[in-house]
Design a protein around this motif. Structure first.
Motif, PDB file in Angstrom:
ATOM      1  N   CYS A   1      -1.491   2.549   8.849  1.00 22.44           N
ATOM      2  CA  CYS A   1      -1.748   1.789   7.530  1.00 22.44           C
ATOM      3  C   CYS A   1      -0.695   2.401   6.346  1.00 22.44           C
ATOM      4  CB  CYS A   1      -3.020   2.599   7.006  1.00 22.44           C
ATOM      5  SG  CYS A   1      -3.460   2.121   5.234  1.00 22.44           S
ATOM      6  N   GLY A   2      -0.138   1.527   5.722  1.00 24.88           N
ATOM      7  CA  GLY A   2       0.892   1.765   4.764  1.00 24.88           C
ATOM      8  C   GLY A   2       0.383   3.039   3.683  1.00 24.88           C
ATOM      9  N   ALA A   3      -0.806   3.062   3.198  1.00 21.33           N
ATOM     10  CA  ALA A   3      -1.222   3.975   2.521  1.00 21.33           C
ATOM     11  C   ALA A   3      -1.078   5.432   3.406  1.00 21.33           C
ATOM     12  CB  ALA A   3      -2.412   3.827   2.132  1.00 21.33           C
ATOM     13  N   VAL A   4      -1.133   5.571   4.439  1.00 22.89           N
ATOM     14  CA  VAL A   4      -0.986   6.718   5.371  1.00 22.89           C
ATOM     15  C   VAL A   4       0.341   7.001   5.475  1.00 22.89           C
ATOM     16  CG1 VAL A   4      -1.641   7.832   7.832  1.00 22.89           C
ATOM     17  CG2 VAL A   4      -3.307   6.378   6.610  1.00 22.89           C
ATOM     18  N   SER A   5       1.185   5.892   5.846  1.00 21.10           N
ATOM     19  CA  SER A   5       2.688   6.230   5.755  1.00 21.10           C
ATOM     20  C   SER A   5       3.304   6.664   4.675  1.00 21.10           C
ATOM     21  CB  SER A   5       3.285   5.004   6.356  1.00 21.10           C
ATOM     22  OG  SER A   5       2.785   4.601   7.601  1.00 21.10           O
ATOM     23  N   GLY A   6       2.587   6.340   3.615  1.00 19.70           N
ATOM     24  CA  GLY A   6       3.130   6.784   2.191  1.00 19.70           C
ATOM     25  C   GLY A   6       2.804   8.210   2.212  1.00 19.70           C
ATOM     26  N   MET A   7       1.718   8.698   2.235  1.00 16.02           N
ATOM     27  CA  MET A   7       1.288  10.058   2.329  1.00 16.02           C
ATOM     28  C   MET A   7       2.232  10.927   3.323  1.00 16.02           C
ATOM     29  SD  MET A   7      -2.814  10.312   2.855  1.00 16.02           S
ATOM     30  CE  MET A   7      -3.143  10.043   4.293  1.00 16.02           C
ATOM     31  N   ALA A   8       2.773  10.665   4.339  1.00 12.83           N
ATOM     32  CA  ALA A   8       3.653  10.916   5.282  1.00 12.83           C
ATOM     33  C   ALA A   8       5.218  11.136   4.647  1.00 12.83           C
ATOM     34  CB  ALA A   8       3.736  10.446   6.485  1.00 12.83           C
ATOM     35  N   LEU A   9       5.388  10.161   4.076  1.00 14.02           N
ATOM     36  CA  LEU A   9       6.667  10.017   3.372  1.00 14.02           C
ATOM     37  C   LEU A   9       6.717  11.114   2.249  1.00 14.02           C
ATOM     38  CD1 LEU A   9       8.735   7.122   2.512  1.00 14.02           C
ATOM     39  CD2 LEU A   9       8.891   8.698   0.789  1.00 14.02           C
ATOM     40  N   LEU A  10       5.674  11.555   1.528  1.00 12.05           N
ATOM     41  CA  LEU A  10       5.476  12.292   0.495  1.00 12.05           C
ATOM     42  C   LEU A  10       5.587  13.652   0.990  1.00 12.05           C
ATOM     43  CD1 LEU A  10       3.092  10.500  -1.811  1.00 12.05           C
ATOM     44  CD2 LEU A  10       5.457  11.084  -2.435  1.00 12.05           C
ATOM     45  N   ALA A  11       4.972  13.970   2.318  1.00 12.54           N
ATOM     46  CA  ALA A  11       5.017  15.187   2.829  1.00 12.54           C
ATOM     47  C   ALA A  11       6.456  15.778   3.159  1.00 12.54           C
ATOM     48  CB  ALA A  11       3.985  15.182   4.274  1.00 12.54           C
ATOM     49  N   GLY A  12       7.226  14.415   3.740  1.00 14.39           N
ATOM     50  CA  GLY A  12       8.470  14.795   3.962  1.00 14.39           C
ATOM     51  C   GLY A  12       9.373  15.320   2.792  1.00 14.39           C
TER      52      GLY A  12
ATOM     53  N   ALA B   1      -7.118  -1.540  -1.778  1.00 17.70           N
ATOM     54  CA  ALA B   1      -6.936  -0.704  -3.142  1.00 17.70           C
ATOM     55  C   ALA B   1      -7.725   0.626  -2.791  1.00 17.70           C
ATOM     56  CB  ALA B   1      -7.634  -1.574  -4.170  1.00 17.70           C
ATOM     57  N   GLY B   2      -8.994   0.473  -2.056  1.00 21.45           N
ATOM     58  CA  GLY B   2      -9.814   1.660  -1.946  1.00 21.45           C
ATOM     59  C   GLY B   2      -9.054   2.527  -0.842  1.00 21.45           C
ATOM     60  N   TYR B   3      -8.191   2.086   0.018  1.00 17.73           N
ATOM     61  CA  TYR B   3      -7.520   2.900   0.947  1.00 17.73           C
ATOM     62  C   TYR B   3      -6.446   3.644   0.073  1.00 17.73           C
ATOM     63  CZ  TYR B   3      -9.961   0.443   4.541  1.00 17.73           C
ATOM     64  OH  TYR B   3     -10.918  -0.127   5.525  1.00 17.73           O
ATOM     65  N   VAL B   4      -5.760   2.737  -0.671  1.00 14.44           N
ATOM     66  CA  VAL B   4      -4.585   3.321  -1.491  1.00 14.44           C
ATOM     67  C   VAL B   4      -5.463   4.652  -2.433  1.00 14.44           C
ATOM     68  CG1 VAL B   4      -3.373   2.888  -3.709  1.00 14.44           C
ATOM     69  CG2 VAL B   4      -3.154   1.355  -1.678  1.00 14.44           C
ATOM     70  N   ALA B   5      -6.304   4.330  -2.968  1.00 18.70           N
ATOM     71  CA  ALA B   5      -7.027   5.165  -4.112  1.00 18.70           C
ATOM     72  C   ALA B   5      -7.356   6.566  -3.109  1.00 18.70           C
ATOM     73  CB  ALA B   5      -8.493   4.735  -4.553  1.00 18.70           C
TER      74      ALA B   5
ATOM     75  N   VAL C   1      -5.224   3.219  11.605  1.00 17.35           N
ATOM     76  CA  VAL C   1      -4.529   1.910  12.129  1.00 17.35           C
ATOM     77  C   VAL C   1      -4.840   0.665  11.147  1.00 17.35           C
ATOM     78  CG1 VAL C   1      -4.237   0.304  13.817  1.00 17.35           C
ATOM     79  CG2 VAL C   1      -4.230   2.748  14.492  1.00 17.35           C
ATOM     80  N   CYS C   2      -3.949   0.207  10.312  1.00 16.43           N
ATOM     81  CA  CYS C   2      -4.171  -0.920   9.749  1.00 16.43           C
ATOM     82  C   CYS C   2      -5.076  -2.230  10.224  1.00 16.43           C
ATOM     83  CB  CYS C   2      -2.864  -1.583   9.256  1.00 16.43           C
ATOM     84  SG  CYS C   2      -2.847  -2.965   8.013  1.00 16.43           S
ATOM     85  N   ARG C   3      -4.870  -2.682  11.438  1.00 14.15           N
ATOM     86  CA  ARG C   3      -5.632  -3.810  11.820  1.00 14.15           C
ATOM     87  C   ARG C   3      -6.857  -3.275  11.934  1.00 14.15           C
ATOM     88  NH1 ARG C   3      -1.889  -2.951  15.974  1.00 14.15           N
ATOM     89  NH2 ARG C   3      -2.523  -1.974  17.730  1.00 14.15           N
ATOM     90  N   ALA C   4      -7.377  -2.050  12.576  1.00 16.78           N
ATOM     91  CA  ALA C   4      -8.596  -1.614  12.399  1.00 16.78           C
ATOM     92  C   ALA C   4      -9.306  -1.755  11.299  1.00 16.78           C
ATOM     93  CB  ALA C   4      -8.744  -0.216  13.356  1.00 16.78           C
ATOM     94  N   LEU C   5      -8.646  -1.276  10.361  1.00 16.83           N
ATOM     95  CA  LEU C   5      -9.128  -0.955   8.984  1.00 16.83           C
ATOM     96  C   LEU C   5      -9.536  -2.352   8.383  1.00 16.83           C
ATOM     97  CD1 LEU C   5      -6.710   1.803   7.666  1.00 16.83           C
ATOM     98  CD2 LEU C   5      -9.143   2.179   8.088  1.00 16.83           C
ATOM     99  N   LEU C   6      -8.718  -3.355   8.844  1.00 18.02           N
ATOM    100  CA  LEU C   6      -9.036  -4.757   8.327  1.00 18.02           C
ATOM    101  C   LEU C   6      -9.783  -5.619   9.345  1.00 18.02           C
ATOM    102  CD1 LEU C   6      -5.428  -5.714   6.691  1.00 18.02           C
ATOM    103  CD2 LEU C   6      -7.270  -4.628   5.570  1.00 18.02           C
ATOM    104  N   GLY C   7     -10.216  -5.153  10.322  1.00 16.79           N
ATOM    105  CA  GLY C   7     -10.917  -5.714  11.189  1.00 16.79           C
ATOM    106  C   GLY C   7     -10.149  -6.879  11.958  1.00 16.79           C
TER     107      GLY C   7
ATOM    108  N   CYS D   1       1.014  -1.269   0.127  1.00 19.42           N
ATOM    109  CA  CYS D   1      -0.087   0.039   0.057  1.00 19.42           C
ATOM    110  C   CYS D   1       0.677   1.169  -0.062  1.00 19.42           C
ATOM    111  CB  CYS D   1      -1.048  -0.130   1.122  1.00 19.42           C
ATOM    112  SG  CYS D   1      -0.141  -0.588   2.692  1.00 19.42           S
ATOM    113  N   SER D   2       1.872   1.373   0.786  1.00 22.85           N
ATOM    114  CA  SER D   2       2.929   2.458   0.830  1.00 22.85           C
ATOM    115  C   SER D   2       3.563   2.598  -0.578  1.00 22.85           C
ATOM    116  CB  SER D   2       3.823   2.266   1.997  1.00 22.85           C
ATOM    117  OG  SER D   2       4.491   3.492   2.137  1.00 22.85           O
ATOM    118  N   GLN D   3       4.011   1.654  -0.877  1.00 24.01           N
ATOM    119  CA  GLN D   3       4.683   1.717  -2.191  1.00 24.01           C
ATOM    120  C   GLN D   3       3.924   2.319  -3.386  1.00 24.01           C
ATOM    121  OE1 GLN D   3       6.043  -2.316  -2.323  1.00 24.01           O
ATOM    122  NE2 GLN D   3       8.085  -1.922  -2.230  1.00 24.01           N
TER     123      GLN D   3
END
Length: 164
Positions: free
Chosen positions: A55-66, A132-136, A102-108, A18-20
């Protein structure tokens, strides 16, 4: 859906974590080649190394912000503050949509996982997982917060970093 959002989803469906997927869809805007972006974001997938934390998608956003706003000088507290503000804004937008970052909360999932083995990407995987929806959504937030509204946030308006 924008072209870059579609690229992020396609990257996820092609096997990126998701982050990649999020980072490689935008890394070129900040002077980072795709191979470096893949490596830099790899450990952030699965909620940080498949620990099911942020969530890796959220971490990816943070990496881009940096990459866009981050400080190069350790004493540059203003750039660091601006980066944190942008990360918090993007994380808040994601949390508003999904109730958590949080990934585990998002995935139940009830507890963190400790198996580092990535899940096999099958048709059943993609049907079962909402990632895929979280990535989008993360990609859309990057565009709305970091790119469109973020021109005053830093480097993208000035271009990528250049080594002297």
């Amino acid at each position: 859906m924008s072209e870059r959002t579609e690229k992020a989803v396609a990257r996820f469906k092609a096997g990126c974590n998701c982050s990649q997927a999020v980072v490689t869809a935008y890394s070129d805007l900040f002077g980072m080649d795709e191979r470096t972006a893949m490596r830099a974001a790899c450990g952030l997938g699965g909620g940080l190394g498949r620990l099911r934390e942020v969530c890796g998608a959220v971490s990816g956003m943070a990496l881009l912000a940096g990459l866009k706003c981050g400080n190069e000088d350790p004493a540059d507290a203003q750039a660091k503050k601006k980066t944190y503000e942008v990360v918090q804004q993007m994380a808040s937008a994601f949390r508003e949509r999904h109730g958590s970052i949080v990934c585990r909360a998002l995935l139940g999932l009830e507890k963190p996982e400790h198996d580092p083995t990535p899940s096999e990407r099958t048709a059943a995987y993609y049907q079962k997982r909402p990632c895929a929806g979280y990535v989008a959504d993360a990609a859309e937030i990057v565009e709305r917060v970091l790119l469109e509204a973020g021109e005053s946030h830093g480097r993208a308006a000035r271009g990528p970093r250049r080594e002297a």
